[in-house]
Design an enzyme around this catalytic site. Structure first.
Site, PDB file in Angstrom:
ATOM      1  N   TYR A  97      14.086   2.654  -7.246  1.00  0.00           N
ATOM      2  CA  TYR A  97      12.874   3.346  -6.806  1.00  0.00           C
ATOM      3  C   TYR A  97      13.121   4.851  -6.819  1.00  0.00           C
ATOM      4  O   TYR A  97      14.018   5.353  -6.140  1.00  0.00           O
ATOM      5  CB  TYR A  97      12.494   2.886  -5.406  1.00  0.00           C
ATOM      6  CG  TYR A  97      11.323   3.625  -4.788  1.00  0.00           C
ATOM      7  CD1 TYR A  97      10.161   3.848  -5.517  1.00  0.00           C
ATOM      8  CD2 TYR A  97      11.374   4.080  -3.474  1.00  0.00           C
ATOM      9  CE1 TYR A  97       9.087   4.521  -4.966  1.00  0.00           C
ATOM     10  CE2 TYR A  97      10.307   4.749  -2.907  1.00  0.00           C
ATOM     11  CZ  TYR A  97       9.163   4.971  -3.657  1.00  0.00           C
ATOM     12  OH  TYR A  97       8.098   5.640  -3.100  1.00  0.00           O
ATOM     13  N   HIS A 138       5.955   6.074  -7.265  1.00  0.00           N
ATOM     14  CA  HIS A 138       4.557   6.292  -6.874  1.00  0.00           C
ATOM     15  C   HIS A 138       4.176   7.722  -7.237  1.00  0.00           C
ATOM     16  O   HIS A 138       5.014   8.633  -7.174  1.00  0.00           O
ATOM     17  CB  HIS A 138       4.368   6.078  -5.372  1.00  0.00           C
ATOM     18  CG  HIS A 138       4.743   4.700  -4.918  1.00  0.00           C
ATOM     19  ND1 HIS A 138       5.570   4.467  -3.843  1.00  0.00           N
ATOM     20  CD2 HIS A 138       4.408   3.479  -5.402  1.00  0.00           C
ATOM     21  CE1 HIS A 138       5.723   3.166  -3.682  1.00  0.00           C
ATOM     22  NE2 HIS A 138       5.026   2.544  -4.616  1.00  0.00           N
TER      23      HIS A 138
END
Length: 239
Positions: A97, A138
């Site tokens: 991530y 994101h």
């Protein structure tokens, strides 16, 4: 800091891991690059914890960019990211991530972000990290520069995240983007399943069609139940 030269500076840039001594400088960089205010605990974690792959790009000994990523089990993804990997993968499969990737304004468009991202991708695709099957992140839906950057590097838009970011007492929408690596694959969607079903039925003799269709329908229903369990609606959170 002096104005960056107009010619390529990549050969003068050095990469190194972040340390706690860098916190004042990376706070300034984050304030310039990101609309989100990170707590002090975040800076302490990314500069000291082995959980994070936190890399700085320096020019004349000054930090001009950084990338921070966490390699973790797919089961430790937040609810909104639980469907990054198919539930058919074992629990010990890992994902990476990207928490942040930012470059000082004066040093943008010199390939520094690509240099940092390429370094991370080399790390997660190395022989010792073959169990890592995806890299995801994101991004604000309004951050078109970042979206173009990742799409040019083969990241795929995975999901829309309404009101995902909490910024200045308000909420803004986000996207998640994913790059599958080391043989990792995206979860099968309902469209993929029916396409595969159609291709299978084409090659079956007419007398066997009813039995095969019934079998595939049962398989689909089991798959749908599994996906409904995985895709639990997430609460609206800020990042």
């Amino acid at each position: 800091m002096n104005q960056a030269p107009t010619f390529s500076i990549q050969h003068q840039v050095q990469l190194r891991f972040l340390s706690p001594n860098d916190i004042p400088n990376i706070k300034k960089l984050c304030a310039e690059c990101f609309p989100i205010e990170y707590p002090d605990t975040w800076y302490n974690d990314i500069t000291a914890s082995s959980r994070f792959y936190a890399l700085a790009a320096t020019f004349n000994m000054n930090i001009i960019a950084m990338i921070v990523a966490e390699i973790k089990s797919r089961t430790k993804c937040n609810k909104e990211d639980a469907d990054i990997m198919s539930s058919q993968y074992p629990a010990n499969v890992q994902v990476a991530y990207i928490l942040s990737l930012g470059v000082h304004t004066e040093f943008r468009k010199h390939g520094i972000a690509s240099l940092l991202l390429d370094n991370l991708l080399s790390h997660v695709t190395s022989p010792e990290n073959q169990n890592c099957k995806a890299v995801y992140l994101h991004v604000l839906t309004t951050n078109t520069v970042a979206i173009r950057f990742y799409e040019k590097r083969n990241f795929l838009r995975h999901s829309f995240l309404p009101y995902y970011y909490s910024i200045k007492a308000g909420h803004q929408d986000g996207f998640s983007y994913v790059l599958y690596i080391n043989g990792g694959q995206a979860p099968i969607t309902i469209v993929d399943y029916f396409r595969q079903m159609g291709m299978s039925l084409v090659n079956i003799s007419p007398c066997k069609l009813p039995a095969r269709a019934l079998q595939m329908t049962g398989t689909f229903l089991r798959w749908a139940v599994t996906m409904a369990t995985v895709n639990i609606p997430s609460s609206i959170t800020g990042r």
